[in-house]
Design a protein around this motif. Structure first.
Motif, PDB file in Angstrom:
ATOM      1  N   ASN A 189      49.207  32.917  42.868  1.00  0.00           N
ATOM      2  CA  ASN A 189      49.740  33.369  42.890  1.00  0.00           C
ATOM      3  C   ASN A 189      50.280  33.992  41.821  1.00  0.00           C
ATOM      4  N   ASP A 190      51.392  33.124  40.959  1.00  0.00           N
ATOM      5  CA  ASP A 190      51.624  33.042  40.512  1.00  0.00           C
ATOM      6  C   ASP A 190      51.206  32.796  38.415  1.00  0.00           C
ATOM      7  N   MET A 191      49.806  32.164  38.657  1.00  0.00           N
ATOM      8  CA  MET A 191      49.562  32.078  37.583  1.00  0.00           C
ATOM      9  C   MET A 191      48.288  33.551  37.725  1.00  0.00           C
ATOM     10  N   ILE A 192      47.425  34.061  38.150  1.00  0.00           N
ATOM     11  CA  ILE A 192      47.100  35.600  38.929  1.00  0.00           C
ATOM     12  C   ILE A 192      47.872  36.342  38.079  1.00  0.00           C
ATOM     13  N   SER A 193      49.805  36.501  38.414  1.00  0.00           N
ATOM     14  CA  SER A 193      50.217  37.610  37.812  1.00  0.00           C
ATOM     15  C   SER A 193      50.428  37.180  36.017  1.00  0.00           C
TER      16      SER A 193
END
Length: 268
Positions: free
Chosen positions: A71-75
């Motif tokens: 999720n952090d990489m997507i954000s």
């Protein structure tokens, strides 16, 4: 456009692969398509769980990042690429070079890309039909999305040639399996049905959400079941589509039956 390749931030246009790449040569890899964003349900944990199971079947080292890491990489990519709204994420994992059909290692590379999507969570489509060019088969890896997708490509070509909104693949015994891009469902007498995984259909993430939210019966069924149905719809990462006809049979909108699922898809 920026992407993440093996945990490193890169420009997509700068990414190159050699001719020994196993995904290119043998389709030796997997992928997940994730649709998420502020106005969509976040199912990255479901996707990562399926990917991890598939890696075990392929004797492939699965990514070491957690659902929160993903999720952090997507954000991060959404911010860097100035993307807003609903996001379509593609996570690809493939075996590193070495060997022919028999690989020499189990290590893997991964690529994460993010783009905007305007596809609605729920939509109306036209006629759905049956493919005569492609079949599904049940294997140890048929539940997952692999980089070998020729049956779906052929079915997609047939769909366009027949000017259909969607096309259904049968298994080798003539049972309903899935569509060329989605899982298949139908409603009869207020009961929801979907093909069993034994048909070789993909164990879709949205399929899982629907099964966990509604009472759904998984069956081995022939195409005649659709003629007797009241509604037909399909599901994939983008959401749910319902169809107005199959041959000469017309169908109703299943929205009322899907109320619980649709509320989850687009949380307030």
């Amino acid at each position: 456009m920026k992407a993440i390749y093996n945990s490193r931030l890169i420009e997509v246009d700068d990414l190159t692969f050699n001719t020994k790449n196993r995904a290119f040569c043998y389709g030796d890899g997997l992928f997940e398509t994730i649709v998420t964003g502020a106005n969509r349900i976040n199912l990255t944990d479901f996707h990562l769980e399926r990917l991890t199971r598939a890696c075990k079947v392929l004797h492939l080292c699965s990514p070491t990042f957690s659902s929160q890491d993903l999720n952090d990489m997507i954000s991060q990519l959404a911010d860097l690429n100035q993307l807003k709204g609903v996001l379509r994420v593609r996570l690809q994992v493939w075996r590193t070079d070495g060997g022919l059909y028999s690989p020499e290692n189990s290590t893997a590379s991964f690529l994460l890309q993010v783009a905007e999507t305007a596809k609605p969570a729920y939509s109306k489509e036209g006629e759905i039909g049956i493919s005569t060019t492609s079949k599904t088969s049940h294997t140890s890896i048929s539940f997952a999305k692999t980089m070998s997708a020729l049956p779906y490509v052929l079915a997609g070509i047939e769909m366009r040639q027949k000017e259909l909104a969607e096309i259904i693949l049968l298994d080798g015994r003539g049972n309903l399996a899935e569509t060329h891009s989605s899982n298949l469902f139908w409603i009869k007498n207020d009961k929801v049905f979907t093909p069993s995984l034994e048909t070789g259909c993909i164990e879709g993430i949205m399929r899982r959400l629907i099964i966990e939210t509604l009472e759904v019966t998984q069956v081995m069924a022939q195409p005649e079941s659709l003629v007797q149905a009241d509604s037909i719809f399909s599901s994939n990462a983008s959401g749910i589509r319902y169809f107005t006809s199959f041959g000469n049979k017309e169908y109703s909108n299943p929205e009322k039956k899907l109320t619980k699922v649709l509320k989850l898809l687009q949380p307030l």
